[in-house]
Write a protein that holds these residues in place. Structure first.
Motif, PDB file in Angstrom:
ATOM      1  N   ALA A 129     -18.087 130.649  73.425  1.00 25.80           N
ATOM      2  CA  ALA A 129     -17.746 131.972  73.956  1.00 25.80           C
ATOM      3  C   ALA A 129     -17.935 133.061  72.904  1.00 25.80           C
ATOM      4  CB  ALA A 129     -16.305 131.979  74.464  1.00 25.80           C
ATOM      5  N   ALA A 130     -17.589 132.771  71.662  1.00 27.31           N
ATOM      6  CA  ALA A 130     -17.784 133.754  70.587  1.00 27.31           C
ATOM      7  C   ALA A 130     -19.269 134.009  70.351  1.00 27.31           C
ATOM      8  CB  ALA A 130     -17.117 133.271  69.299  1.00 27.31           C
TER       9      ALA A 130
ATOM     10  N   ALA B 153     -12.426 121.934  74.432  1.00 21.64           N
ATOM     11  CA  ALA B 153     -11.769 123.237  74.522  1.00 21.64           C
ATOM     12  C   ALA B 153     -12.055 124.072  73.281  1.00 21.64           C
ATOM     13  CB  ALA B 153     -10.261 123.053  74.721  1.00 21.64           C
ATOM     14  N   THR B 154     -12.000 123.445  72.122  1.00 25.52           N
ATOM     15  CA  THR B 154     -12.310 124.141  70.872  1.00 25.52           C
ATOM     16  C   THR B 154     -13.768 124.580  70.854  1.00 25.52           C
ATOM     17  OG1 THR B 154     -10.621 122.884  69.690  1.00 25.52           O
ATOM     18  CG2 THR B 154     -12.346 123.904  68.356  1.00 25.52           C
ATOM     19  N   GLU B 155     -14.654 123.695  71.281  1.00 25.34           N
ATOM     20  CA  GLU B 155     -16.074 124.018  71.312  1.00 25.34           C
ATOM     21  C   GLU B 155     -16.358 125.156  72.289  1.00 25.34           C
ATOM     22  OE1 GLU B 155     -19.226 121.304  73.043  1.00 25.34           O
ATOM     23  OE2 GLU B 155     -19.626 121.096  70.894  1.00 25.34           O
ATOM     24  N   ALA B 156     -15.640 125.199  73.398  1.00 28.36           N
ATOM     25  CA  ALA B 156     -15.821 126.274  74.379  1.00 28.36           C
ATOM     26  C   ALA B 156     -15.481 127.629  73.760  1.00 28.36           C
ATOM     27  CB  ALA B 156     -14.965 126.011  75.616  1.00 28.36           C
ATOM     28  N   GLU B 157     -14.476 127.665  72.915  1.00 31.62           N
ATOM     29  CA  GLU B 157     -14.124 128.916  72.227  1.00 31.62           C
ATOM     30  C   GLU B 157     -15.246 129.368  71.300  1.00 31.62           C
ATOM     31  OE1 GLU B 157     -10.333 128.497  70.295  1.00 31.62           O
ATOM     32  OE2 GLU B 157      -9.346 127.891  72.153  1.00 31.62           O
ATOM     33  N   VAL B 158     -15.856 128.432  70.592  1.00 28.61           N
ATOM     34  CA  VAL B 158     -16.974 128.752  69.701  1.00 28.61           C
ATOM     35  C   VAL B 158     -18.159 129.257  70.513  1.00 28.61           C
ATOM     36  CG1 VAL B 158     -18.635 127.793  68.058  1.00 28.61           C
ATOM     37  CG2 VAL B 158     -16.227 127.138  67.909  1.00 28.61           C
TER      38      VAL B 158
END
Length: 100
Positions: free
Chosen positions: A67-68, A60-65
């Motif tokens: 996405a950025a 989930a954290t990696e998905a945010e990165v």
């Protein structure tokens, strides 16, 4: 930017992480079938369920990165498409290089 995106989405390690995430979701759904997580849990003395929860949280954290990075890439593409001249394209590319 492309190198980071490749490393996080298409590299051999990223593919392995994707498979572990699929396994983690199966474990947390009670469906089992997690040979990669089982091997890792054995080597690190974690139980598979705890490891599965950790894998999902990290993903989930990696998905945010990701996405950025993708948002930045899309903005750059839009700026390049609307650039009035080659110098404006160069400016976009220079800004991307500085953001690395």
């Amino acid at each position: 930017m492309s190198e980071r995106l490749y490393a996080m989405t298409a590299s051999p390690v990223a593919i392995l992480r994707s498979r572990k995430l699929a396994e983690a979701k199966r474990v947390l759904a009670g469906e089992g079938g997690a040979p990669l997580l089982t091997a890792e849990a054995f080597d690190q003395t974690f139980d598979v369920a705890s490891l599965a929860a950790t894998v999902v949280a990290k993903a989930a954290t990696e998905a945010e990165v990701i996405a950025a990075i993708e948002a930045q890439r899309q903005r750059a593409q839009a700026a390049i498409r609307s650039a009035p001249n080659p110098a404006a394209i160069d400016a976009v590319l220079l800004e991307l290089e500085l953001l690395r």
